[in-house]
Each structure stands twice: as C-alpha cells, then as structure tokens.
Design a protein around this motif. Structure first.
Motif, PDB file in Angstrom:
ATOM      1  N   VAL A  25     -28.219 -38.067  17.257  1.00  0.00           N
ATOM      2  CA  VAL A  25     -28.227 -37.845  18.724  1.00  0.00           C
ATOM      3  C   VAL A  25     -28.417 -36.186  19.080  1.00  0.00           C
ATOM      4  O   VAL A  25     -27.307 -35.483  18.860  1.00  0.00           O
ATOM      5  N   ASN A  26     -29.247 -36.028  20.111  1.00  0.00           N
ATOM      6  CA  ASN A  26     -29.409 -34.846  20.541  1.00  0.00           C
ATOM      7  C   ASN A  26     -29.270 -34.568  21.992  1.00  0.00           C
ATOM      8  O   ASN A  26     -30.241 -35.321  22.570  1.00  0.00           O
ATOM      9  N   ARG A  27     -28.438 -33.946  22.529  1.00  0.00           N
ATOM     10  CA  ARG A  27     -28.422 -33.752  24.140  1.00  0.00           C
ATOM     11  C   ARG A  27     -28.959 -32.455  24.557  1.00  0.00           C
ATOM     12  O   ARG A  27     -28.704 -31.357  24.098  1.00  0.00           O
ATOM     13  N   ALA A  28     -29.778 -32.776  25.471  1.00  0.00           N
ATOM     14  CA  ALA A  28     -30.425 -31.369  25.983  1.00  0.00           C
ATOM     15  C   ALA A  28     -29.795 -30.685  27.054  1.00  0.00           C
ATOM     16  O   ALA A  28     -28.664 -31.402  27.687  1.00  0.00           O
ATOM     17  N   THR A  29     -29.521 -29.359  26.809  1.00  0.00           N
ATOM     18  CA  THR A  29     -28.538 -28.499  27.888  1.00  0.00           C
ATOM     19  C   THR A  29     -29.463 -28.407  29.250  1.00  0.00           C
ATOM     20  O   THR A  29     -29.098 -27.753  29.993  1.00  0.00           O
ATOM     21  N   GLU A  30     -30.793 -28.638  28.988  1.00  0.00           N
ATOM     22  CA  GLU A  30     -31.797 -28.143  30.340  1.00  0.00           C
ATOM     23  C   GLU A  30     -33.047 -29.070  30.265  1.00  0.00           C
ATOM     24  O   GLU A  30     -33.525 -29.328  28.990  1.00  0.00           O
ATOM     25  N   LEU A  92     -39.711 -30.036  22.932  1.00  0.00           N
ATOM     26  CA  LEU A  92     -38.474 -30.110  22.572  1.00  0.00           C
ATOM     27  C   LEU A  92     -38.243 -28.450  22.132  1.00  0.00           C
ATOM     28  O   LEU A  92     -38.727 -28.232  21.091  1.00  0.00           O
ATOM     29  N   LEU A  93     -37.424 -27.556  22.959  1.00  0.00           N
ATOM     30  CA  LEU A  93     -37.052 -26.252  22.309  1.00  0.00           C
ATOM     31  C   LEU A  93     -35.994 -26.263  21.798  1.00  0.00           C
ATOM     32  O   LEU A  93     -34.687 -26.674  22.431  1.00  0.00           O
ATOM     33  N   SER A  94     -35.550 -25.891  20.577  1.00  0.00           N
ATOM     34  CA  SER A  94     -34.400 -25.447  19.920  1.00  0.00           C
ATOM     35  C   SER A  94     -34.454 -23.622  19.641  1.00  0.00           C
ATOM     36  O   SER A  94     -35.322 -23.058  20.006  1.00  0.00           O
ATOM     37  N   ALA A  95     -33.403 -23.365  19.121  1.00  0.00           N
ATOM     38  CA  ALA A  95     -33.193 -22.043  18.756  1.00  0.00           C
ATOM     39  C   ALA A  95     -34.436 -21.147  18.124  1.00  0.00           C
ATOM     40  O   ALA A  95     -34.833 -20.281  18.577  1.00  0.00           O
ATOM     41  N   ASP A  96     -34.981 -21.743  17.167  1.00  0.00           N
ATOM     42  CA  ASP A  96     -36.138 -21.246  16.183  1.00  0.00           C
ATOM     43  C   ASP A  96     -37.515 -21.881  16.461  1.00  0.00           C
ATOM     44  O   ASP A  96     -38.450 -21.547  15.737  1.00  0.00           O
ATOM     45  N   ARG A  97     -37.507 -23.183  17.288  1.00  0.00           N
ATOM     46  CA  ARG A  97     -39.047 -23.694  17.238  1.00  0.00           C
ATOM     47  C   ARG A  97     -39.069 -24.424  18.441  1.00  0.00           C
ATOM     48  O   ARG A  97     -38.221 -24.544  19.083  1.00  0.00           O
TER      49      ARG A  97
END
Length: 304
Positions: A25-30, A92-97
């Motif tokens: 489960v991944n929760r978006a911060t924005e 989907l944007l994460s820290a490195d990709r």
C-alpha cells in the motif's frame, strides 16, 4: 500561428510518494491533476513562451471536458461521436524515479478521423508550421501523419514512432524528432546504432532534418546540408522528466518559426526548455526564468 495536432490527449494524475514499493500500500503525499498528452504539452509550453498556438484534438466524455476547460489557448475540439471518454494516465514520482501508468486511448472512428483531417486542412493557410505529436489511437491508419505531411502547404515537424514515423518519412517532413530507441525500432537498425547514425538513417529515408535524442547523452541534429551537431543538456536534478521532449519541441518551434532563429540555435533553446520542464512537478510546464538560467549551460559540439 503554430498549429498542433495530437490524437491521444489525456487527463494526467501526478502523484508524489516518499517511497514507492510494488506489492504494498503506497500513500501519495501530493496529487495534481492536469490536462496532458504530447500535443497538449507542446501547445501549453508554446503558450507560456508567448507563441500564437492552436491545438486540434479529439476529446470525449467528462474527462474530455476537463481537458478542454483547463487549457488557456485556442482549441478546436473534435467531440467523439460515441462519447468515449478521454483516457486518464498516471505519473508516480518517488525519490529516485518516475513511473508512468499509461491507459490506451479509445478508438477513433473513421468519421471522427475525417473531421480531424478537415479541421487541420482548414487551419493550414494561417499556420507557420504544423506540429504532429504522439501515437495514433486504434482505428487510425498508420499512414495518417504521412498523408497530412503530403497535404500540408507549410513545414511539418513530426514527433512519432513505429510505423507512423517510418511512413511519414516518405512525405519528407521538415523535421523529425524521435529518440534513439524509437529510430532503431522504426527503421530496423542495429541496436548499437548511435544517435548520429540514427539521424543519418532518418534523413536518408526522407526527413529534411533530423533531431535524435539520447537521454542524458544529449541529442544529435543533422541538417539537410549534411552538417551534424551534438547538443548537450544542462546538468540538473530532475523533479519530473515526463514531457521534456514535448517542451524541447515547443521551444524549437517557437525559436525557429516565431523568432526566426537558425535551426541549431532553436534546438539549443528547446533543450533549455526541456531541462526547465524537468524542474517542475507536472509535464509540459516551464518557467521562463528557468529557461533563461539554463540556456547558457547548453553545449553545442560539431560532429565530424
């Protein structure tokens, strides 16, 4: 006026995550929702730069109305006869990709395709250039771009891949702008073919000029005079690289056809626009101050 055409617009949902883990489960911060698609991005950047622009595209359903209502420039909309909704895609944007989730576009009927062609032909007399961007939806023949190139009375710039790119070359477009991998696939070149070899193959197949990008390695421009240049982008830390190719195309079109700069200088300006796009959260968005700061960092190298 710069005339832009794209057949696969989208509602784009861009979501940021501190961490993104498959199977969890991944929760978006924005979350930001925008109108997008390659031609939309090109037209929006052109509008930001101050260029007169008109966008032709098919839309449908409530999502199509969202796209139409959230673009602040001239549009000619072909509303789908079957009301099939315009697709929604996710970044989907994460820290490195950045990860893209792409929904396939709904089929475009023969009647709606004919209405698109009629709209383009009606606007061509007032256009400086015709920009064709993106993939073709189901139901549209692979030679669609080729037929528009052949019918156009103005220069045509094509950003496509696969059969639509290969067939468009036969109509001798003013410029084609694929990346290296797209060129290799479209023309059946060896996997090891570098950007310069791809550009040479594109011109040999019919393009008047070819710009082939190769990611962080920059791009190669081959002109109709046989002169080749390597364009190296600024070193930046990208926030979201999606849409940078569209921003490059917009900057090139604005500089070359509105400001009447040379093609080489226009590619240089477009490269700065592409880097500026990478510094914003959503695709097809640039800030002029970023472009001005990045432009001196674009390096041009003559290729022998």
């Amino acid at each position: 006026m710069i005339l832009c055409l794209g057949l696969t617009p989208t509602v784009q949902r861009t979501q940021r995550f501190a961490h993104l883990t498959l199977g969890e489960v991944n929760r978006a911060t924005e979350t930001i929702t925008t109108a997008s698609g390659k031609a939309v991005n090109v037209a929006r950047v052109l509008h930001t730069l101050g260029a007169p622009v008109s966008l032709i595209q098919p839309l449908g359903g409530g999502s199509g109305h969202y796209v139409h209502e959230n673009l602040p420039f001239e549009q000619e909309i072909i509303w789908a006869e079957d009301h099939a909704p315009t697709r929604t895609c996710c970044t989907l944007l994460s820290a490195d990709r950045a990860t893209e989730l792409v929904e396939e576009a709904a089929p475009l009927s023969e009647a709606d395709t004919a209405r698109v062609v009629a709209a383009v032909l009606a606007k061509l007399p007032g256009a400086l250039v015709l920009a064709l961007s993106g993939s073709l939806p189901p139901g549209v023949a692979s030679d669609f771009y080729a037929r528009l190139c052949a019918a156009a009375s103005v220069p045509v710039v094509v950003d496509a891949q696969k059969a639509p790119l290969r067939l468009a070359l036969c109509a001798h477009p003013y410029l084609v702008k694929p990346n290296r991998q797209e060129t290799v696939a479209a023309l059946g070149l060896p996997e090891s073919t570098e950007a310069l070899g791809c550009a040479q193959a594109l011109c040999a197949a019919g393009a008047q000029n070819a710009l082939v990008s190769a990611g962080k390695a920059g791009a190669v421009l081959l002109t109709g005079e046989g002169v080749a240049w390597r364009i190296l982008p600024p070193e930046i830390t990208p926030l979201n690289p999606i849409g940078s190719g569209d921003a490059l195309m917009a900057g090139l079109l604005f500089s070359h056809f509105v400001q009447q700069e040379t093609l080489l200088n226009s590619v240089r300006f477009g490269t700065a626009c592409a880097a500026a796009n990478c510094l914003t959260l959503t695709s097809g968005v640039v800030h002029p101050k970023d472009i001005n700061q990045l432009l001196p960092q674009v390096v041009l190298e003559s290729v022998q």
